[in-house]
Write a protein that holds these residues in place. Structure first.
Motif, PDB file in Angstrom:
ATOM      1  N   TRP A  28       0.868  -1.180   0.000  1.00 25.60           N
ATOM      2  CA  TRP A  28       0.000   0.000   0.000  1.00 25.60           C
ATOM      3  C   TRP A  28       0.905   1.231   0.000  1.00 25.60           C
ATOM      4  N   THR A  29       1.378   1.600  -1.175  1.00 27.71           N
ATOM      5  CA  THR A  29       2.388   2.657  -1.302  1.00 27.71           C
ATOM      6  C   THR A  29       1.894   4.030  -0.864  1.00 27.71           C
ATOM      7  N   GLU A  30       0.586   4.226  -0.830  1.00 23.60           N
ATOM      8  CA  GLU A  30       0.039   5.512  -0.378  1.00 23.60           C
ATOM      9  C   GLU A  30      -0.085   5.573   1.141  1.00 23.60           C
ATOM     10  N   GLY A  31       0.276   4.491   1.807  1.00 24.01           N
ATOM     11  CA  GLY A  31       0.164   4.425   3.262  1.00 24.01           C
ATOM     12  C   GLY A  31      -0.983   3.515   3.669  1.00 24.01           C
ATOM     13  N   CYS A  32      -0.916   3.046   4.889  1.00 29.16           N
ATOM     14  CA  CYS A  32      -1.912   2.117   5.402  1.00 29.16           C
ATOM     15  C   CYS A  32      -2.043   2.335   6.910  1.00 29.16           C
ATOM     16  N   PRO A  33      -3.263   2.408   7.421  1.00 33.51           N
ATOM     17  CA  PRO A  33      -3.436   2.646   8.856  1.00 33.51           C
ATOM     18  C   PRO A  33      -3.255   1.399   9.725  1.00 33.51           C
ATOM     19  N   ARG A  34      -2.987   0.263   9.145  1.00 29.01           N
ATOM     20  CA  ARG A  34      -2.904  -0.992   9.898  1.00 29.01           C
ATOM     21  C   ARG A  34      -1.505  -1.588   9.819  1.00 29.01           C
ATOM     22  N   LEU A  35      -1.056  -2.188  10.914  1.00 25.71           N
ATOM     23  CA  LEU A  35       0.217  -2.905  10.901  1.00 25.71           C
ATOM     24  C   LEU A  35       0.040  -4.272  10.256  1.00 25.71           C
ATOM     25  N   PHE A  36      -1.133  -4.870  10.443  1.00 29.29           N
ATOM     26  CA  PHE A  36      -1.445  -6.167   9.846  1.00 29.29           C
ATOM     27  C   PHE A  36      -2.761  -6.068   9.086  1.00 29.29           C
ATOM     28  N   PRO A  37      -2.740  -5.436   7.913  1.00 27.91           N
ATOM     29  CA  PRO A  37      -3.967  -5.303   7.135  1.00 27.91           C
ATOM     30  C   PRO A  37      -4.390  -6.625   6.503  1.00 27.91           C
ATOM     31  N   ARG A  38      -5.681  -6.750   6.275  1.00 23.42           N
ATOM     32  CA  ARG A  38      -6.195  -7.934   5.583  1.00 23.42           C
ATOM     33  C   ARG A  38      -5.569  -7.976   4.198  1.00 23.42           C
ATOM     34  N   PRO A  39      -5.032  -9.121   3.764  1.00 21.38           N
ATOM     35  CA  PRO A  39      -4.291  -9.170   2.499  1.00 21.38           C
ATOM     36  C   PRO A  39      -5.153  -9.144   1.237  1.00 21.38           C
ATOM     37  N   THR A  40      -6.446  -9.476   1.321  1.00 25.13           N
ATOM     38  CA  THR A  40      -7.303  -9.498   0.135  1.00 25.13           C
ATOM     39  C   THR A  40      -8.542  -8.633   0.367  1.00 25.13           C
ATOM     40  N   LYS A  41      -9.148  -8.208  -0.739  1.00 25.15           N
ATOM     41  CA  LYS A  41     -10.359  -7.378  -0.687  1.00 25.15           C
ATOM     42  C   LYS A  41     -10.181  -6.207   0.274  1.00 25.15           C
TER      43      LYS A  41
END
Length: 110
Positions: A28-41
């Motif tokens: 997620w090159t624009e940034g992501c609010p989660r350390l462990f985001p769901r990998p799909t959908k």
């Protein structure tokens, strides 16, 4: 609540967190609010990894590492037990409950 509180941790933990942050940022090159985001959908990374996925990895890791109880039987415990242990240890180290209780009750954004 106006005093500084430090929670001791293993020296390797900060490196592991940074490594995980880099993996997430690579996806997620624009940034992501989660350390462990769901990998799909999860196009913007705002949804966390499902607890069922975490539990599956936990149980596989316990088997792989052959973790045993005091009687030599395969150990069985849950992620919730770790959460309880962490909370107890933080209380015993005089970390104000307000500091960690709020972070453990967050819910995914809608």
């Amino acid at each position: 609540m106006k005093r500084e509180v430090l929670v001791p941790s293993d020296e390797e933990i900060p490196k592991l967190i940074i490594d995980q942050q880099q993996l997430v940022l690579a996806r997620w090159t624009e940034g992501c609010p989660r350390l462990f985001p769901r990998p799909t959908k999860n196009p913007d990374g705002r949804y966390p990894t499902a607890s069922s996925a975490y539990r599956l990895v936990l149980h596989r890791r316990l088997q792989l590492c052959e973790v045993r109880d005091e009687h030599g039987r395969p150990a069985h415990f849950t992620a919730h037990q770790w959460r309880h242990t962490l909370g107890t240890r933080m209380i015993n180290r005089d970390v104000p409950q307000k500091l960690y209780a709020a972070s453990s009750t967050t819910t995914p954004p809608r």
